[in-house]
Enzyme design. Structure first.
Site: not given
Ligand code: ACM
Ligand code: ZN
Length: 470
Positions: A174, A247, A312
Protein backbone atom coordinates in the site's frame (compact mmCIF):
# COMPACT_ATOMS: atom_id res chain seq x y z
CA UNK A 1 -26.74 -41.48 25.76
CA UNK A 2 -30.07 -40.42 27.25
CA UNK A 3 -32.38 -37.83 25.69
CA UNK A 4 -31.49 -34.38 24.43
CA UNK A 5 -30.99 -31.70 27.09
CA UNK A 6 -30.80 -27.96 26.66
CA UNK A 7 -27.28 -26.81 27.37
CA UNK A 8 -27.03 -24.19 24.69
CA UNK A 9 -26.47 -21.41 27.19
CA UNK A 10 -23.41 -23.14 28.64
CA UNK A 11 -21.40 -23.90 25.52
CA UNK A 12 -21.34 -21.61 22.52
CA UNK A 13 -19.66 -22.28 19.22
CA UNK A 14 -18.72 -19.76 16.57
CA UNK A 15 -19.69 -20.28 13.82
CA UNK A 16 -22.87 -21.97 14.93
CA UNK A 17 -22.82 -25.61 13.77
CA UNK A 18 -25.50 -26.90 11.41
CA UNK A 19 -26.81 -29.17 14.19
CA UNK A 20 -25.79 -29.41 17.84
CA UNK A 21 -27.61 -31.54 20.43
CA UNK A 22 -26.56 -31.92 24.04
CA UNK A 23 -27.28 -35.08 26.04
CA UNK A 24 -27.13 -35.62 29.75
CA UNK A 25 -23.76 -36.81 30.91
CA UNK A 26 -20.19 -35.61 31.15
CA UNK A 27 -17.07 -37.22 29.76
CA UNK A 28 -14.17 -36.45 32.09
CA UNK A 29 -10.86 -36.03 30.33
CA UNK A 30 -8.06 -37.43 32.44
CA UNK A 31 -4.43 -36.44 32.26
CA UNK A 32 -3.51 -39.35 30.04
CA UNK A 33 -5.35 -39.06 26.74
CA UNK A 34 -4.96 -41.90 24.27
CA UNK A 35 -5.62 -41.05 20.63
CA UNK A 36 -6.74 -43.48 17.95
CA UNK A 37 -6.63 -42.65 14.24
CA UNK A 38 -7.80 -44.99 11.48
CA UNK A 39 -5.70 -43.51 8.66
CA UNK A 40 -2.08 -42.46 8.27
CA UNK A 41 -3.27 -39.16 6.72
CA UNK A 42 -4.42 -38.18 10.22
CA UNK A 43 -0.92 -37.90 11.69
CA UNK A 44 -1.03 -34.09 11.43
CA UNK A 45 -4.42 -34.04 13.17
CA UNK A 46 -3.12 -36.23 16.00
CA UNK A 47 -0.11 -33.94 16.28
CA UNK A 48 -2.42 -30.93 16.53
CA UNK A 49 -4.10 -32.58 19.54
CA UNK A 50 -0.83 -33.31 21.30
CA UNK A 51 1.05 -30.14 20.32
CA UNK A 52 -1.71 -27.51 20.61
CA UNK A 53 -5.03 -28.69 21.92
CA UNK A 54 -4.24 -30.89 24.91
CA UNK A 55 -0.46 -30.46 25.05
CA UNK A 56 1.03 -32.55 27.89
CA UNK A 57 -2.23 -34.45 28.54
CA UNK A 58 -1.64 -36.77 25.58
CA UNK A 59 -0.09 -40.11 26.62
CA UNK A 60 0.08 -42.03 23.37
CA UNK A 61 -1.31 -42.86 20.00
CA UNK A 62 -2.82 -46.31 20.15
CA UNK A 63 -3.75 -49.04 17.67
CA UNK A 64 -6.85 -50.22 19.50
CA UNK A 65 -9.99 -48.06 19.00
CA UNK A 66 -11.77 -49.50 22.04
CA UNK A 67 -9.28 -47.98 24.47
CA UNK A 68 -9.11 -44.50 22.98
CA UNK A 69 -10.34 -41.28 24.64
CA UNK A 70 -10.22 -39.44 21.34
CA UNK A 71 -10.84 -41.18 18.01
CA UNK A 72 -10.33 -39.57 14.63
CA UNK A 73 -11.96 -41.48 11.80
CA UNK A 74 -11.51 -40.76 8.14
CA UNK A 75 -14.51 -42.18 6.30
CA UNK A 76 -14.48 -43.00 2.62
CA UNK A 77 -18.23 -42.43 2.27
CA UNK A 78 -17.58 -38.89 1.08
CA UNK A 79 -20.57 -36.92 -0.07
CA UNK A 80 -19.74 -34.75 -3.10
CA UNK A 81 -19.23 -31.08 -2.24
CA UNK A 82 -19.17 -31.72 1.45
CA UNK A 83 -15.46 -32.13 2.00
CA UNK A 84 -15.31 -29.77 5.00
CA UNK A 85 -18.13 -31.56 6.86
CA UNK A 86 -17.56 -33.47 10.11
CA UNK A 87 -19.39 -35.17 12.93
CA UNK A 88 -18.29 -34.83 16.54
CA UNK A 89 -19.68 -37.09 19.25
CA UNK A 90 -18.89 -36.87 22.94
CA UNK A 91 -20.34 -39.77 24.92
CA UNK A 92 -19.20 -42.42 27.36
CA UNK A 93 -16.73 -43.68 24.75
CA UNK A 94 -14.97 -40.32 24.77
CA UNK A 95 -14.59 -38.01 21.79
CA UNK A 96 -15.13 -39.30 18.26
CA UNK A 97 -14.63 -37.09 15.21
CA UNK A 98 -15.41 -38.47 11.77
CA UNK A 99 -15.15 -36.81 8.37
CA UNK A 100 -14.41 -37.60 4.77
CA UNK A 101 -11.31 -35.36 4.64
CA UNK A 102 -8.53 -34.12 6.88
CA UNK A 103 -10.11 -30.64 6.59
CA UNK A 104 -13.33 -31.98 8.11
CA UNK A 105 -11.39 -33.65 10.94
CA UNK A 106 -9.55 -30.35 11.50
CA UNK A 107 -12.84 -28.45 11.85
CA UNK A 108 -14.13 -31.10 14.23
CA UNK A 109 -11.01 -30.55 16.30
CA UNK A 110 -11.61 -26.80 16.26
CA UNK A 111 -15.10 -27.41 17.65
CA UNK A 112 -13.53 -29.58 20.34
CA UNK A 113 -11.04 -26.77 20.95
CA UNK A 114 -13.89 -24.26 21.48
CA UNK A 115 -15.79 -26.71 23.74
CA UNK A 116 -12.67 -27.47 25.81
CA UNK A 117 -11.98 -23.74 26.12
CA UNK A 118 -15.37 -23.32 27.81
CA UNK A 119 -15.92 -26.66 29.58
CA UNK A 120 -12.40 -27.61 30.61
CA UNK A 121 -11.91 -31.33 31.38
CA UNK A 122 -15.66 -31.93 31.87
CA UNK A 123 -16.89 -32.31 28.32
CA UNK A 124 -20.68 -32.43 27.96
CA UNK A 125 -22.17 -35.30 25.99
CA UNK A 126 -23.18 -33.97 22.58
CA UNK A 127 -23.49 -34.65 18.90
CA UNK A 128 -22.48 -32.06 16.31
CA UNK A 129 -23.15 -32.51 12.61
CA UNK A 130 -21.64 -29.63 10.72
CA UNK A 131 -20.59 -28.32 7.34
CA UNK A 132 -19.95 -24.75 6.19
CA UNK A 133 -22.60 -22.78 4.33
CA UNK A 134 -19.97 -20.89 2.30
CA UNK A 135 -16.87 -22.13 0.50
CA UNK A 136 -15.03 -18.82 1.14
CA UNK A 137 -14.64 -17.74 4.77
CA UNK A 138 -12.02 -15.03 4.89
CA UNK A 139 -10.06 -12.71 7.17
CA UNK A 140 -7.94 -9.91 5.82
CA UNK A 141 -4.98 -8.15 7.40
CA UNK A 142 -3.23 -4.98 6.28
CA UNK A 143 0.49 -5.20 7.07
CA UNK A 144 1.40 -2.12 5.03
CA UNK A 145 0.06 0.60 7.29
CA UNK A 146 1.82 -1.17 10.15
CA UNK A 147 4.25 -4.02 9.74
CA UNK A 148 3.49 -7.08 11.90
CA UNK A 149 5.96 -9.85 12.77
CA UNK A 150 6.01 -13.40 11.42
CA UNK A 151 5.18 -14.62 14.94
CA UNK A 152 2.09 -12.42 14.96
CA UNK A 153 0.98 -13.55 11.50
CA UNK A 154 1.11 -17.17 12.70
CA UNK A 155 -0.94 -16.24 15.73
CA UNK A 156 -3.47 -14.53 13.46
CA UNK A 157 -3.65 -17.64 11.28
CA UNK A 158 -4.30 -19.77 14.39
CA UNK A 159 -7.22 -17.53 15.29
CA UNK A 160 -8.59 -17.68 11.75
CA UNK A 161 -8.48 -21.49 12.01
CA UNK A 162 -10.09 -21.41 15.47
CA UNK A 163 -13.14 -19.84 13.80
CA UNK A 164 -13.11 -22.37 10.92
CA UNK A 165 -12.27 -19.75 8.35
CA UNK A 166 -10.27 -20.91 5.38
CA UNK A 167 -8.83 -17.84 3.64
CA UNK A 168 -6.23 -15.33 4.81
CA UNK A 169 -6.23 -12.26 2.56
CA UNK A 170 -2.82 -10.72 3.12
CA UNK A 171 -2.75 -7.03 2.12
CA UNK A 172 0.99 -6.81 1.44
CA UNK A 173 1.41 -3.48 -0.30
CA UNK A 174 0.00 0.00 0.00
CA UNK A 175 1.10 3.64 0.07
CA UNK A 176 2.76 3.30 3.48
CA UNK A 177 4.95 0.26 2.79
CA UNK A 178 5.75 -2.60 0.41
CA UNK A 179 6.14 -5.77 2.50
CA UNK A 180 7.08 -8.67 0.21
CA UNK A 181 10.59 -9.40 -1.00
CA UNK A 182 10.77 -9.46 -4.81
CA UNK A 183 14.17 -10.69 -5.87
CA UNK A 184 14.12 -9.06 -9.30
CA UNK A 185 13.34 -5.63 -7.84
CA UNK A 186 15.21 -5.25 -4.54
CA UNK A 187 14.38 -1.55 -4.16
CA UNK A 188 10.75 -2.51 -3.50
CA UNK A 189 11.87 -3.50 -0.02
CA UNK A 190 15.14 -1.54 0.31
CA UNK A 191 13.22 1.69 -0.33
CA UNK A 192 9.53 0.81 -0.39
CA UNK A 193 9.37 -1.05 2.93
CA UNK A 194 10.40 1.96 5.02
CA UNK A 195 8.80 5.27 5.84
CA UNK A 196 10.50 8.15 7.61
CA UNK A 197 7.80 8.59 10.22
CA UNK A 198 4.08 8.21 10.88
CA UNK A 199 1.33 10.71 11.53
CA UNK A 200 0.32 10.91 15.19
CA UNK A 201 -3.40 10.90 15.92
CA UNK A 202 -5.95 10.90 13.13
CA UNK A 203 -4.52 11.65 9.70
CA UNK A 204 -7.30 14.19 9.05
CA UNK A 205 -6.58 16.20 12.21
CA UNK A 206 -5.96 19.84 11.33
CA UNK A 207 -2.88 20.16 13.52
CA UNK A 208 -0.81 17.39 11.94
CA UNK A 209 2.31 16.16 13.62
CA UNK A 210 4.51 13.09 13.22
CA UNK A 211 6.29 10.66 15.54
CA UNK A 212 9.71 11.15 13.93
CA UNK A 213 10.39 7.39 13.99
CA UNK A 214 11.31 5.33 10.96
CA UNK A 215 8.84 2.47 10.54
CA UNK A 216 8.93 -0.56 8.30
CA UNK A 217 9.83 -4.15 7.61
CA UNK A 218 9.08 -6.84 5.08
CA UNK A 219 8.74 -10.61 4.75
CA UNK A 220 11.54 -12.46 3.01
CA UNK A 221 10.53 -15.09 0.49
CA UNK A 222 11.76 -17.71 2.94
CA UNK A 223 9.47 -16.35 5.66
CA UNK A 224 6.57 -16.25 3.24
CA UNK A 225 7.09 -19.91 2.34
CA UNK A 226 7.12 -20.74 6.06
CA UNK A 227 3.84 -18.84 6.61
CA UNK A 228 2.18 -20.39 3.55
CA UNK A 229 3.08 -23.87 4.89
CA UNK A 230 1.85 -22.92 8.37
CA UNK A 231 -1.49 -21.79 6.92
CA UNK A 232 -1.75 -24.88 4.74
CA UNK A 233 -1.40 -27.15 7.78
CA UNK A 234 -4.45 -25.29 9.14
CA UNK A 235 -6.44 -25.66 5.88
CA UNK A 236 -6.09 -21.96 5.14
CA UNK A 237 -5.28 -20.60 1.70
CA UNK A 238 -3.44 -17.29 1.57
CA UNK A 239 -4.49 -14.74 -1.03
CA UNK A 240 -1.72 -12.18 -1.48
CA UNK A 241 -2.76 -8.67 -2.43
CA UNK A 242 -0.61 -6.22 -4.36
CA UNK A 243 -2.69 -3.06 -4.44
CA UNK A 244 -2.40 -1.43 -7.90
CA UNK A 245 -2.67 0.87 -9.84
CA UNK A 246 -3.58 3.19 -6.93
CA UNK A 247 -2.30 2.85 -3.37
CA UNK A 248 1.11 2.48 -5.00
CA UNK A 249 3.18 5.24 -3.37
CA UNK A 250 5.66 2.78 -1.83
CA UNK A 251 6.17 1.12 -5.22
CA UNK A 252 6.66 4.51 -6.90
CA UNK A 253 9.13 5.61 -4.22
CA UNK A 254 11.23 2.60 -5.23
CA UNK A 255 10.63 2.70 -9.00
CA UNK A 256 9.48 6.24 -9.97
CA UNK A 257 9.92 5.39 -13.65
CA UNK A 258 6.55 3.58 -13.48
CA UNK A 259 4.68 6.85 -12.83
CA UNK A 260 3.07 9.00 -15.48
CA UNK A 261 5.04 12.09 -14.55
CA UNK A 262 8.71 11.35 -15.18
CA UNK A 263 9.81 14.80 -13.96
CA UNK A 264 8.65 14.00 -10.43
CA UNK A 265 11.62 12.60 -8.53
CA UNK A 266 10.02 13.12 -5.14
CA UNK A 267 7.85 10.10 -4.59
CA UNK A 268 8.01 8.88 -1.01
CA UNK A 269 6.57 6.12 1.10
CA UNK A 270 3.62 7.94 2.63
CA UNK A 271 3.68 9.03 6.24
CA UNK A 272 0.00 9.94 6.37
CA UNK A 273 -3.06 7.87 5.45
CA UNK A 274 -5.68 8.43 2.78
CA UNK A 275 -5.93 8.30 -0.99
CA UNK A 276 -3.06 9.75 -3.02
CA UNK A 277 -2.96 11.23 -6.51
CA UNK A 278 0.01 9.33 -7.93
CA UNK A 279 -0.82 6.00 -9.54
CA UNK A 280 0.94 3.60 -11.91
CA UNK A 281 1.06 4.65 -15.56
CA UNK A 282 -0.67 2.35 -18.07
CA UNK A 283 2.51 2.04 -20.18
CA UNK A 284 4.17 -1.19 -21.35
CA UNK A 285 7.04 -0.84 -18.85
CA UNK A 286 4.55 -1.05 -15.99
CA UNK A 287 3.09 -4.33 -17.25
CA UNK A 288 6.55 -5.77 -17.94
CA UNK A 289 7.46 -4.93 -14.37
CA UNK A 290 4.23 -6.39 -12.98
CA UNK A 291 4.68 -9.60 -15.00
CA UNK A 292 8.00 -10.21 -13.25
CA UNK A 293 6.63 -9.31 -9.81
CA UNK A 294 3.52 -11.46 -10.23
CA UNK A 295 5.60 -14.41 -11.43
CA UNK A 296 7.52 -14.34 -8.15
CA UNK A 297 4.28 -13.92 -6.18
CA UNK A 298 2.61 -16.79 -8.05
CA UNK A 299 5.56 -19.04 -7.25
CA UNK A 300 5.29 -18.26 -3.53
CA UNK A 301 1.53 -18.64 -3.12
CA UNK A 302 0.09 -21.91 -4.43
CA UNK A 303 -3.57 -20.82 -4.08
CA UNK A 304 -5.76 -20.16 -7.10
CA UNK A 305 -6.06 -16.37 -6.60
CA UNK A 306 -4.03 -13.19 -6.57
CA UNK A 307 -5.70 -9.97 -5.45
CA UNK A 308 -4.63 -6.89 -7.37
CA UNK A 309 -6.50 -4.21 -5.43
CA UNK A 310 -8.00 -1.78 -7.93
CA UNK A 311 -9.65 0.38 -5.25
CA UNK A 312 -9.65 4.17 -4.88
CA UNK A 313 -7.77 4.96 -8.09
CA UNK A 314 -7.45 8.70 -8.75
CA UNK A 315 -7.46 9.46 -12.46
CA UNK A 316 -5.74 12.89 -12.39
CA UNK A 317 -2.29 11.69 -13.47
CA UNK A 318 -3.79 9.65 -16.32
CA UNK A 319 -5.58 12.80 -17.53
CA UNK A 320 -2.27 14.65 -17.60
CA UNK A 321 -0.25 11.89 -19.26
CA UNK A 322 0.21 11.81 -23.02
CA UNK A 323 0.86 8.05 -23.04
CA UNK A 324 -2.29 7.28 -21.03
CA UNK A 325 -4.28 9.57 -23.34
CA UNK A 326 -2.99 7.65 -26.34
CA UNK A 327 -4.18 4.35 -24.80
CA UNK A 328 -7.57 5.91 -24.17
CA UNK A 329 -7.73 7.00 -27.81
CA UNK A 330 -7.15 3.41 -28.92
CA UNK A 331 -10.06 2.39 -26.69
CA UNK A 332 -12.26 4.91 -28.55
CA UNK A 333 -13.53 6.62 -25.43
CA UNK A 334 -12.74 9.56 -23.19
CA UNK A 335 -13.93 7.74 -20.05
CA UNK A 336 -10.97 7.17 -17.75
CA UNK A 337 -12.77 4.23 -16.13
CA UNK A 338 -12.05 2.45 -19.41
CA UNK A 339 -8.36 3.03 -18.81
CA UNK A 340 -8.75 1.46 -15.38
CA UNK A 341 -10.45 -1.48 -17.11
CA UNK A 342 -7.59 -1.66 -19.62
CA UNK A 343 -5.09 -1.69 -16.76
CA UNK A 344 -6.84 -4.55 -14.97
CA UNK A 345 -7.22 -6.49 -18.24
CA UNK A 346 -3.46 -6.32 -18.83
CA UNK A 347 -2.86 -7.64 -15.34
CA UNK A 348 -5.47 -10.33 -15.82
CA UNK A 349 -3.67 -11.53 -18.95
CA UNK A 350 -0.44 -11.76 -16.93
CA UNK A 351 -2.23 -13.65 -14.15
CA UNK A 352 -3.83 -16.04 -16.63
CA UNK A 353 -0.41 -16.98 -18.04
CA UNK A 354 0.63 -17.75 -14.47
CA UNK A 355 -2.46 -19.90 -14.02
CA UNK A 356 -3.93 -17.55 -11.43
CA UNK A 357 -7.38 -16.04 -11.09
CA UNK A 358 -7.79 -12.36 -10.27
CA UNK A 359 -9.68 -10.75 -7.41
CA UNK A 360 -10.27 -6.99 -7.28
CA UNK A 361 -12.09 -4.55 -5.01
CA UNK A 362 -15.51 -3.57 -6.35
CA UNK A 363 -14.26 -0.40 -8.11
CA UNK A 364 -13.06 -2.69 -10.89
CA UNK A 365 -16.74 -3.23 -11.77
CA UNK A 366 -16.95 0.42 -12.94
CA UNK A 367 -14.00 -0.44 -15.14
CA UNK A 368 -16.18 -3.17 -16.66
CA UNK A 369 -13.66 -5.96 -16.12
CA UNK A 370 -14.12 -9.45 -17.47
CA UNK A 371 -16.54 -11.68 -15.55
CA UNK A 372 -13.68 -14.07 -14.76
CA UNK A 373 -12.48 -11.50 -12.17
CA UNK A 374 -13.81 -12.20 -8.69
CA UNK A 375 -15.23 -9.10 -7.04
CA UNK A 376 -14.70 -8.14 -3.42
CA UNK A 377 -17.70 -6.01 -2.52
CA UNK A 378 -16.46 -3.53 0.07
CA UNK A 379 -18.27 -0.26 -0.63
CA UNK A 380 -21.57 -1.82 0.41
CA UNK A 381 -23.68 -4.66 -0.90
CA UNK A 382 -24.79 -3.06 -4.19
CA UNK A 383 -21.50 -3.83 -5.96
CA UNK A 384 -21.61 -7.46 -4.87
CA UNK A 385 -25.20 -7.82 -5.99
CA UNK A 386 -24.53 -6.20 -9.37
CA UNK A 387 -21.45 -8.39 -9.84
CA UNK A 388 -23.36 -11.59 -9.01
CA UNK A 389 -26.02 -10.62 -11.56
CA UNK A 390 -23.31 -10.01 -14.17
CA UNK A 391 -21.89 -13.48 -13.52
CA UNK A 392 -18.82 -12.61 -11.44
CA UNK A 393 -17.97 -14.65 -8.41
CA UNK A 394 -18.25 -12.44 -5.35
CA UNK A 395 -16.86 -12.15 -1.84
CA UNK A 396 -18.95 -9.92 0.42
CA UNK A 397 -16.98 -7.63 2.73
CA UNK A 398 -19.17 -4.53 3.10
CA UNK A 399 -17.63 -1.64 4.94
CA UNK A 400 -20.59 -1.02 7.22
CA UNK A 401 -20.69 -4.56 8.62
CA UNK A 402 -17.32 -6.25 8.20
CA UNK A 403 -14.65 -3.56 8.70
CA UNK A 404 -13.06 -4.47 12.01
CA UNK A 405 -10.98 -1.27 12.06
CA UNK A 406 -14.16 0.68 12.87
CA UNK A 407 -15.27 1.54 16.38
CA UNK A 408 -16.84 -1.53 17.96
CA UNK A 409 -18.82 0.18 20.72
CA UNK A 410 -19.97 3.67 21.60
CA UNK A 411 -18.16 3.63 24.93
CA UNK A 412 -15.80 6.57 25.51
CA UNK A 413 -12.83 4.34 26.27
CA UNK A 414 -12.77 2.75 22.81
CA UNK A 415 -9.29 3.23 21.32
CA UNK A 416 -9.09 5.62 18.36
CA UNK A 417 -10.43 3.99 15.21
CA UNK A 418 -10.59 5.13 11.62
CA UNK A 419 -14.33 6.02 11.83
CA UNK A 420 -17.63 4.07 11.57
CA UNK A 421 -19.22 1.63 13.99
CA UNK A 422 -19.35 -2.17 13.63
CA UNK A 423 -20.51 -3.59 16.97
CA UNK A 424 -20.41 -7.35 17.46
CA UNK A 425 -24.17 -7.78 17.02
CA UNK A 426 -24.06 -6.13 13.60
CA UNK A 427 -21.19 -8.34 12.52
CA UNK A 428 -22.80 -11.51 13.81
CA UNK A 429 -26.15 -10.75 12.20
CA UNK A 430 -24.70 -9.88 8.81
CA UNK A 431 -26.26 -11.99 6.02
CA UNK A 432 -23.82 -12.39 3.11
CA UNK A 433 -26.32 -13.16 0.34
CA UNK A 434 -27.98 -9.91 -0.84
CA UNK A 435 -31.72 -9.96 -1.29
CA UNK A 436 -33.22 -10.07 -4.76
CA UNK A 437 -30.86 -12.56 -6.44
CA UNK A 438 -32.09 -15.62 -8.30
CA UNK A 439 -30.96 -19.01 -7.00
CA UNK A 440 -28.36 -19.20 -9.78
CA UNK A 441 -27.06 -15.70 -8.96
CA UNK A 442 -26.92 -16.53 -5.24
CA UNK A 443 -24.46 -19.29 -6.11
CA UNK A 444 -22.03 -16.58 -7.29
CA UNK A 445 -21.68 -15.38 -3.69
CA UNK A 446 -18.65 -17.40 -2.62
CA UNK A 447 -18.79 -16.18 0.95
CA UNK A 448 -17.76 -13.34 3.20
CA UNK A 449 -14.66 -11.75 4.66
CA UNK A 450 -13.86 -9.33 7.46
CA UNK A 451 -11.12 -6.75 6.98
CA UNK A 452 -8.56 -5.41 9.43
CA UNK A 453 -6.92 -2.24 8.16
CA UNK A 454 -4.14 -1.06 10.42
CA UNK A 455 -3.82 2.70 10.03
CA UNK A 456 -4.71 3.04 13.71
CA UNK A 457 -3.68 -0.38 14.97
CA UNK A 458 0.08 -0.35 15.22
CA UNK A 459 0.74 -3.32 17.54
CA UNK A 460 -0.62 -6.81 18.26
CA UNK A 461 -2.33 -5.55 21.41
CA UNK A 462 -3.86 -2.77 19.31
CA UNK A 463 -5.46 -5.52 17.30
CA UNK A 464 -6.85 -6.78 20.65
CA UNK A 465 -6.23 -10.42 19.96
CA UNK A 466 -2.73 -11.15 21.12
CA UNK A 467 -3.66 -12.29 24.55
CA UNK A 468 -6.80 -14.28 23.88
CA UNK A 469 -6.49 -18.05 23.75
CA UNK A 470 -7.23 -19.87 20.54
C1 ACM B 1 -10.79 -0.44 0.73
O1 ACM B 1 -11.24 -0.40 1.89
N1 ACM B 1 -10.24 0.64 0.18
C2 ACM B 1 -10.86 -1.65 -0.05
ZN1 ZN C 1 0.49 7.54 -17.77
Amino acid sequence: MKGIVNKSADIMLIPQPSALDFYSGIFHLNNCIDIYTNDSDLQASAKFISASLFKDKVCQQIEEPANANISLLLKSSAKQGDHEAYRLIIDDNGVTISASSTAGIFYGLQSLNQIYYQAGDSLPYLVITDSPRFAYRGMHLDVSRHFLSVEFIKRYIDLIAFHKMNVFHWHLTDDQGWRIEIKAYPKLTEVGAWREQTVVGHTSNSNVHFDGRRHGGFYTQQQIKEIVAYADQRHITIIPELDIPGHAAALLAAYPELACDLDNKNFKVQTRFGIFTDVLCAKPETFEFLAVVLAEVAELFPGAYVHIGGDEVKKKRWHECSYCQSVLATLNTDDYEALHGYFIEQVEAIARKLDKKLIGWDEVLDADVDSSTTIMSWQGIAGGKQAAIKGHQVVMTPVDALYFDFYQATSCDEPMAIHGLTPLKKVYEYEPVPEGLTVAQQKNILGAQANVWTEYMSTPSGLSIWYCRG
